[in-house]
Structures are given as structure tokens and as C-alpha cells.
Design an enzyme around this catalytic site. Structure first.
Site, PDB file in Angstrom:
ATOM      1  N   VAL A   1       0.651   9.907  -5.860  1.00 16.48           N
ATOM      2  CA  VAL A   1       0.850  11.303  -5.444  1.00 16.48           C
ATOM      3  C   VAL A   1       2.224  11.768  -5.919  1.00 16.48           C
ATOM      4  CG1 VAL A   1       0.896  12.898  -3.490  1.00 16.48           C
ATOM      5  CG2 VAL A   1      -0.606  10.891  -3.420  1.00 16.48           C
TER       6      VAL A   1
ATOM      7  N   ARG B   1       0.821  -1.211   0.000  1.00 17.93           N
ATOM      8  CA  ARG B   1       0.000   0.000   0.000  1.00 17.93           C
ATOM      9  C   ARG B   1       0.859   1.267   0.000  1.00 17.93           C
ATOM     10  NH1 ARG B   1      -3.102   2.788   4.384  1.00 17.93           N
ATOM     11  NH2 ARG B   1      -5.006   3.665   3.467  1.00 17.93           N
TER      12      ARG B   1
ATOM     13  N   LYS C   1      -3.046 -14.627   2.522  1.00 15.17           N
ATOM     14  CA  LYS C   1      -2.533 -15.265   1.302  1.00 15.17           C
ATOM     15  C   LYS C   1      -2.911 -14.419   0.098  1.00 15.17           C
ATOM     16  CE  LYS C   1      -2.411 -19.534  -1.300  1.00 15.17           C
ATOM     17  NZ  LYS C   1      -3.223 -20.596  -1.860  1.00 15.17           N
TER      18      LYS C   1
ATOM     19  N   SER D   1       7.774  10.382  -1.877  1.00 17.41           N
ATOM     20  CA  SER D   1       7.269  11.560  -1.147  1.00 17.41           C
ATOM     21  C   SER D   1       6.455  11.145   0.074  1.00 17.41           C
ATOM     22  CB  SER D   1       6.427  12.452  -2.067  1.00 17.41           C
ATOM     23  OG  SER D   1       5.317  11.756  -2.606  1.00 17.41           O
TER      24      SER D   1
ATOM     25  N   ASN E   1      -3.795   8.547   4.679  1.00 18.77           N
ATOM     26  CA  ASN E   1      -2.585   8.011   5.319  1.00 18.77           C
ATOM     27  C   ASN E   1      -2.597   8.052   6.841  1.00 18.77           C
ATOM     28  OD1 ASN E   1      -1.343   7.482   2.827  1.00 18.77           O
ATOM     29  ND2 ASN E   1      -0.503   9.548   2.702  1.00 18.77           N
TER      30      ASN E   1
ATOM     31  N   ASP F   1       8.049   8.601  -6.103  1.00 15.89           N
ATOM     32  CA  ASP F   1       9.216   9.405  -5.737  1.00 15.89           C
ATOM     33  C   ASP F   1       9.524   9.383  -4.242  1.00 15.89           C
ATOM     34  OD1 ASP F   1       7.093  10.810  -4.730  1.00 15.89           O
ATOM     35  OD2 ASP F   1       7.506  12.693  -5.788  1.00 15.89           O
TER      36      ASP F   1
ATOM     37  N   HIS G   1      -6.340  -6.040  -2.281  1.00 15.65           N
ATOM     38  CA  HIS G   1      -7.144  -6.233  -1.071  1.00 15.65           C
ATOM     39  C   HIS G   1      -7.425  -7.711  -0.787  1.00 15.65           C
ATOM     40  CE1 HIS G   1      -8.853  -1.859  -0.692  1.00 15.65           C
ATOM     41  NE2 HIS G   1      -7.542  -1.932  -0.512  1.00 15.65           N
ATOM     42  N   THR G   2      -6.685  -8.576  -1.426  1.00 13.93           N
ATOM     43  CA  THR G   2      -6.701  -9.987  -1.029  1.00 13.93           C
ATOM     44  C   THR G   2      -5.867 -10.180   0.241  1.00 13.93           C
ATOM     45  OG1 THR G   2      -6.132 -12.245  -1.707  1.00 13.93           O
ATOM     46  CG2 THR G   2      -4.721 -10.506  -2.537  1.00 13.93           C
TER      47      THR G   2
ATOM     48  N   GLU H   1       3.047  14.074   3.567  1.00 12.58           N
ATOM     49  CA  GLU H   1       1.773  13.460   3.196  1.00 12.58           C
ATOM     50  C   GLU H   1       1.226  12.520   4.265  1.00 12.58           C
ATOM     51  OE1 GLU H   1       2.802  11.575  -0.521  1.00 12.58           O
ATOM     52  OE2 GLU H   1       3.513  13.478  -1.360  1.00 12.58           O
TER      53      GLU H   1
ATOM     54  N   HIS I   1       0.346   4.348  -2.488  1.00  9.92           N
ATOM     55  CA  HIS I   1       0.108   5.706  -2.001  1.00  9.92           C
ATOM     56  C   HIS I   1       1.247   6.652  -2.380  1.00  9.92           C
ATOM     57  CE1 HIS I   1      -3.376   5.240   1.065  1.00  9.92           C
ATOM     58  NE2 HIS I   1      -3.489   4.370   0.088  1.00  9.92           N
ATOM     59  N   ASP I   2       2.425   6.112  -2.613  1.00  5.79           N
ATOM     60  CA  ASP I   2       3.524   6.921  -3.122  1.00  5.79           C
ATOM     61  C   ASP I   2       3.273   7.290  -4.582  1.00  5.79           C
ATOM     62  OD1 ASP I   2       5.988   8.211  -3.435  1.00  5.79           O
ATOM     63  OD2 ASP I   2       7.005   6.352  -3.991  1.00  5.79           O
TER      64      ASP I   2
ATOM     65  N   ASP J   1      -4.032 -14.226  -3.226  1.00  3.89           N
ATOM     66  CA  ASP J   1      -4.698 -15.109  -4.184  1.00  3.89           C
ATOM     67  C   ASP J   1      -5.869 -14.366  -4.819  1.00  3.89           C
ATOM     68  OD1 ASP J   1      -6.639 -15.019  -2.183  1.00  3.89           O
ATOM     69  OD2 ASP J   1      -6.188 -17.029  -1.426  1.00  3.89           O
TER      70      ASP J   1
END
Length: 320
Positions: free
Chosen positions: A71, A63, A245, A77, A95, A75, A194-195, A89, A67-68, A247
Site C-alpha cells: 500500500v 505481515r 518454525k 503508512s 488490517n 513507507d 504462512h509457514t 489504514e 501490508h505496508d 520452514d
């Protein structure tokens, strides 16, 4: 006799100095092969160690890369701490109280700095840690393109505006991903992250008490750990069947109305434009794995700083 110059060379000549449209082309999977040959194995070992102690960290590291990249591009940030004269951030709504794994990145950075001072960027560490986390939890691998440099700036406003939220409807999700160059199919693909991982009660409370497109027994089980008032930080797994897991169970769950977030279930909502893609992935884990790796490579190519742009931070939390 006319001189025939291949199209690729014409493009190279035109864009060589302008650096337009070729940012991603400057990344390569063997960027550290001679500059820091043990960097990738060091990072992988550190990720494996962290994830074996706490599986959720795999999702957290994946994640962080997302999220890097959404935005200002990939980089690093997202890693910059606030100071009296600088706003990063980390306090952005998507965040604050949820982005985590920063200590793992710090550990990795100190290890690679010992190996090769000033060589491996924090942005590349994020990209590699995301891949290695997925692999550690049983998911696919992909060739991470490398050579990103680190920003000296961050954008709280962009973090608040560009990252999709847990209550987004399908149209908002498609729009948020489209702004970064992703198709609706790639939105579905990348949502498969989101598994793994967990979400805080505050992000799904409205869904489990007020929405109808949710399996009643699933909603009831979630309510046991997420009261209608209080318990905001209580955690539940995104994937109720195989939470640790990597999957394709996330998609099977969506078909069974067991998406945790409102935004998750929006991908399969009885007649929506992305329903068929969810069905395809629910039936074919191999296709999902391949598509996920390709989508991650594409995400890792979002506006990287290369060449002499940016810097290689010594400490990922602050500029040099």
C-alpha cells in the site's frame, strides 16, 4: 577520439535529477553503518525478545512489512493511527482486528530514537523487524536494503483494494501480485510466509465447512475450534505441522490439502499453474529459503521514499 561513456554512467546522468526508476537503487544495506551503527543490533535484540515471549509476533511483524509495502510502497503508512482529521489504514478490512505488533514497533522506535534521534525510519524498522522475525523462528536471513523514509499520508482505499484477501482465487492472487511487479512464482514464494502465524476463524470458516479440496480429518479438527456460527476470533495456525518454525512445511501441507485459507490451497489445486512450484518447494527447503530472501528484498524495494521525500517520524503512529 570519441569519448566512450559507460551505459551505467549515461543512465546515472539522465536519471540523477529526475529520480525515475532509481528509487530502489538509493537504498543500501549499510545505510546506518556510520549514522547509527548500533541500530540493527538493537532492533534484532528487541525482535528476539518479543518473539521469544510470543512466537506469533514474528509472523505479525513479517505481515506488517507486507501490508505496508503493498500500500503506497514501503513507507510505514500502515503504522499511522486515525485522528479526527486523518484516516489511516488500520481500519481497512485486511488490517482491522488482525494487524498487530504495533507495540513492538513502538518499543523499537523509542530505543533507536534514544541511540540516534531522527535517524532511523519506521519503514526501515518494519523491513528489519520482518527479516529478524524470520531468522528468530529458524528461517533464512537476507541483506535488508535501507534508507527508506516515512510517509506523511496513508490510504484506506488502497489498503482495501491492493491487499489480497483470504478468499481470493488463484487468478485474483496472481493479479494482485502482478500489479506490484511480482511473478506467479514469487506469489508462491511470498505465500510461504504462512509457514508461521495464525488466522482467525472468520477467514477460513467457509473453507472448512463448504470446500471439498481439504483433507477431511484436517477440516474436522479445525471445526472443533471454529464453529459454523460464532467464535470469529478463534485462532488456528497456518501450518499445522510446525506452526512456530519457519520452514517449507507450508508447501507440504498444501500438497496434502491442508491449506488453512481458501487462498492458500489455491496455490496447489490439482492442475493449476502454480502446482509445480509448490511441489518444488515442498521437496527443497534450501531453494525456498533462497527464493524467499530474494523476494523479500524485492518487496522491500516497492516505491520507497528516499532523499528528501517524506520524513523520519519521531513516533511511528503519527506524522511529525
Amino acid at each position: 577520439m570519441a569519448l566512450i561513456v559507460p551505459i551505467s554512467k549515461v543512465c546515472f546522468i539522465i536519471f540523477m535529477c529526475l529520480n525515475i526508476g532509481l528509487g530502489s537503487g538509493q537504498l543500501s544495506s549499510n545505510f546506518y553503518a556510520t549514522k547509527c551503527p548500533n541500530a540493527l543490533s538493537t532492533i534484532k535484540s528487541a525482535v528476539n525478545s518479543a518473539v521469544s515471549k510470543e512466537a506469533r509476533l514474528g509472523a505479525s511483524l513479517l505481515r506488517l512489512h507486507f501490508h505496508d509495502c503493498f500500500v503506497q510502497g514501503c513507507d510505514a503508512s500502515v503504522l499511522l493511527d486515525d485522528t479526527s482529521t486523518f484516516t489511516g489504514e488500520k481500519t481497512a478490512f485486511p488490517n482491522v482486528n488482525s494487524a498487530r505488533g504495533f507495540d513492538v514497533i513502538d518499543t523499537i522506535k523509542s530505543q533507536v530514537e534514544s541511540l540516534c534521534p531522527g535517524v532511523v525510519s519506521c519503514a526501515d524498522i518494519l523491513a528489519l523487524a520482518a527479516r529478524d522475525s524470520v531468522v528468530a523462528l529458524g528461517g533464512p536471513s537476507w541483506n535488508v536494503q535501507l534508507g527508506r523514509r516515512d510517509s506523511t499520508t496513508a490510504s484506506l482505499n488502497s489498503a482495501n483494494s491492493d491487499l489480497p484477501g483470504p478468499s481470493f482465487n488463484l487468478s485474483g492472487l496472481i493479479s494482485a501480485f502482478s500489479k506490484k511487479g511480482f511473478t506467479a512464482k514469487e506469489l508462491v514464494t511470498l505465500s510461504g510466509a504462512h509457514t508461521i502465524g495464525q488466522a482467525r476463524c472468520t477467514t477460513f470458516r467457509t473453507r472448512i465447512y463448504n470446500e471439498s479440496n481439504i483433507d477431511p480429518s484436517y477440516a474436522k479438527s479445525l471445526q472443533g475450534n471454529c464453529p459454523s456460527v460464532g467464535g470469529d476470533s478463534n485462532l488456528s495456525p497456518f501450518d499445522v505441522t510446525t506452526p512456530n518454525k519457519f520452514d517449507n512445511a507450508y508447501y507440504i501441507n498444501l500438497k496434502n490439502k491442508k491449506g488453512l485459507l481458501h487462498a492458500d490451497q489455491q496455490l496447489f489445486n490439482g492442475g493449476g499453474s502454480t502446482d509445480s512450484q509448490v511441489t518444488a518447494y515442498s521437496n527443497n527447503a534450501a531453494t525456498f529459503n533462497t527464493d524467499f530472501g530474494n523476494a523479500m528484498i524485492k518487496m522491500g524495494n516497492l516505491s520507497p521514499l528516499t532523499g528528501t521525500s517524506g520524513q523520519i517520524r519521531t513516533n511511528c503512529r503519527k506524522t511529525n
